[in-house]
Enzyme design. Structure first.
Site, PDB file in Angstrom:
ATOM      1  N   THR A  87      -0.168  -3.079  -4.933  1.00 17.23           N
ATOM      2  CA  THR A  87      -0.849  -4.271  -5.402  1.00 17.23           C
ATOM      3  C   THR A  87      -2.319  -4.010  -5.685  1.00 17.23           C
ATOM      4  OG1 THR A  87      -1.173  -4.898  -3.099  1.00 17.23           O
ATOM      5  CG2 THR A  87       0.730  -5.845  -4.226  1.00 17.23           C
ATOM      6  N   THR A 139      -8.544  -1.708  -1.679  1.00 17.39           N
ATOM      7  CA  THR A 139      -8.634  -2.014  -0.251  1.00 17.39           C
ATOM      8  C   THR A 139      -7.326  -1.564   0.393  1.00 17.39           C
ATOM      9  OG1 THR A 139      -7.619  -4.217  -0.370  1.00 17.39           O
ATOM     10  CG2 THR A 139      -9.990  -4.095  -0.806  1.00 17.39           C
ATOM     11  N   ASP A 140      -7.232  -1.659   1.717  1.00 16.86           N
ATOM     12  CA  ASP A 140      -5.995  -1.272   2.388  1.00 16.86           C
ATOM     13  C   ASP A 140      -4.812  -2.121   1.935  1.00 16.86           C
ATOM     14  OD1 ASP A 140      -7.177   0.744   3.801  1.00 16.86           O
ATOM     15  OD2 ASP A 140      -7.599  -0.471   5.570  1.00 16.86           O
ATOM     16  N   CYS A 141      -5.062  -3.423   1.740  1.00 19.99           N
ATOM     17  CA  CYS A 141      -3.965  -4.298   1.311  1.00 19.99           C
ATOM     18  C   CYS A 141      -3.808  -4.344  -0.203  1.00 19.99           C
ATOM     19  CB  CYS A 141      -4.148  -5.713   1.886  1.00 19.99           C
ATOM     20  SG  CYS A 141      -5.769  -6.440   1.566  1.00 19.99           S
ATOM     21  N   TYR A 142      -4.831  -3.925  -0.939  1.00 20.91           N
ATOM     22  CA  TYR A 142      -4.773  -3.869  -2.401  1.00 20.91           C
ATOM     23  C   TYR A 142      -5.247  -2.482  -2.854  1.00 20.91           C
ATOM     24  CZ  TYR A 142      -4.394  -8.986  -2.240  1.00 20.91           C
ATOM     25  OH  TYR A 142      -3.991 -10.272  -1.991  1.00 20.91           O
TER      26      TYR A 142
END
Length: 390
Positions: A73, A142-145
């Site tokens: 993502t 980022t870690d989540c994106y």
């Protein structure tokens, strides 16, 4: 709303629409009914009057979501759609495309600085036409994106969410623009020749939505409308809304006044009523088709919807000397009927007039909305919140 001999509710009008008994006229047709029969009889006989306008509306745009279909993502920081920069400072894959934003590398601008061939309005039209446009986006990761780039073609069908979200549409009255300087100037009202050799004007006159409900008694938050060939809604007052303008004896503002904020699902719209526009020397915009039904709840609303072009007075202002300084004087008022005649008189000379609004398409919109209501496929809604108008 006062004491009237005729009083209807929107629920009663909707029941008549469902049963196929509703009497629906477009705003042009209503003029003759009010003139011949009077407002009380007109209120008894007519249930709905449909309005329409088709004009460049610069304060328009597209709120869209590109989805997270292809992992990993991404959190988009910068987004371009069709080469046009979008605002990406929202959630991860939400962006807003403004109608007046031009492409970064517009070929016309390279040859003629300050002129643009393609912009946000054209991207919106292309999407509605089913064309593919190029999507480019990047993020800082980022870690989540973790994903940092997207570079691909998309169509409207590929966008999980795509809604027109227009901050300021349907101006209630507007300026008639002239240029009193000795040089040609380029404006959002089109090119203006020197020494007032043309007068450009906008709005659809007697068909225009906010001339038919000048005090916004039936238009507010949640009003269902025709927007871009599909269904839309009024969100409330638009930006630069003026609620207490000077008015004539019919309640018509004598200067630019009310505006509306509108929204609607782009996937249900028709490119006939959404057109990308390039204005020489000014830039890009989007011509938007809007139609608003006016329920005839009483004789007051019948009277308002009987407004004719000859009742509407528009201010003539100088865009050469005055407008750049934000202090445009009103040189005079002229009626919309005079503007439609093709010439007005100004300072002892006859000046040719040029419409920025298509009256033909405005009437087509009012007639299309009328047919939707007669077919029973379009019902009226109650405004959930009023818009200040006095």
């Amino acid at each position: 709303m006062g004491s009237f001999k005729v009083n209807k509710t929107i629920a009663e009008i909707n029941a008549r629409i469902r049963s196929g008994k509703a009497v629906v006229l477009n705003a042009e047709e209503m003029i003759e009914v009010v003139r011949k029969s009077g407002k009380e009889k007109a209120a008894k006989e007519v249930d709905v009057v449909t309005t329409g306008t088709f004009s460049p509306m610069c304060s328009s745009g597209l709120l869209f979501n590109i989805g997270q279909k292809n992992p990993p993502t991404i959190k988009c920081s910068n987004v371009w759609l069709g080469g046009v920069p979008c605002y990406g400072g929202l959630a991860a894959v939400d962006s807003y495309l403004g109608a007046t934003e031009p492409t970064v590398d517009d070929p016309l601008n390279k040859v003629y600085p300050g002129q643009f061939k393609y912009g946000g309005g054209h991207v919106i039209e292309d999407l509605v036409r089913g064309k593919a446009v190029h999507l480019k986006a990047n993020g800082y990761g980022t870690d989540c994106y973790p994903r940092r780039d997207i570079d691909k073609d998309v169509t409207l069908a590929d966008l999980p969410y795509a809604h027109l979200l227009n901050p300021r549409n349907c101006y209630q009255n507007y300026n008639c623009a002239v240029n009193l300087t000795s040089r040609l100037i380029y404006t959002y009202m089109g090119p203006l020749k020197p020494n007032a050799r043309n007068a450009n004007y906008a709005t659809a006159g007697q068909l225009s939505p906010l001339f038919n409900d000048p005090f916004l008694k039936t238009i507010g938050l949640g009003t269902r409308i025709f927007l871009g060939g599909g269904i839309g809604y009024v969100l409330g007052a638009g930006t630069q809304h003026v609620s207490n303008p000077q008015r004539n004896e019919r309640g018509i503002p004598l200067s630019p006044a009310g505006t509306l904020m509108l929204k609607g699902d782009l996937k249900g719209m028709d490119a006939r009523y959404l057109r990308g526009v390039s204005m020489v020397g000014y830039g890009c915009s989007l011509a938007v088709g809007v139609g608003i039904p006016i329920p005839i709840l009483n004789e007051e609303m019948a009277w308002f919807t009987g407004v004719a072009d000859s009742d509407i007075q528009m201010p003539v202002r100088d865009y050469g000397y005055d407008y750049p300084n934000c202090m445009p004087r009103v040189l005079k008022h002229v009626t919309f009927a005079e503007l439609k005649s093709g010439e007005i008189e100004l300072n002892g000379q006859q000046v040719k007039t040029v419409p920025m609004t298509s009256y033909t398409l405005s009437l087509e919109i009012a007639e299309t909305l009328k047919q939707w209501i007669l077919d029973g496929s379009f019902l009226l809604t109650e405004a959930q919140e009023t818009i200040p108008s006095e």
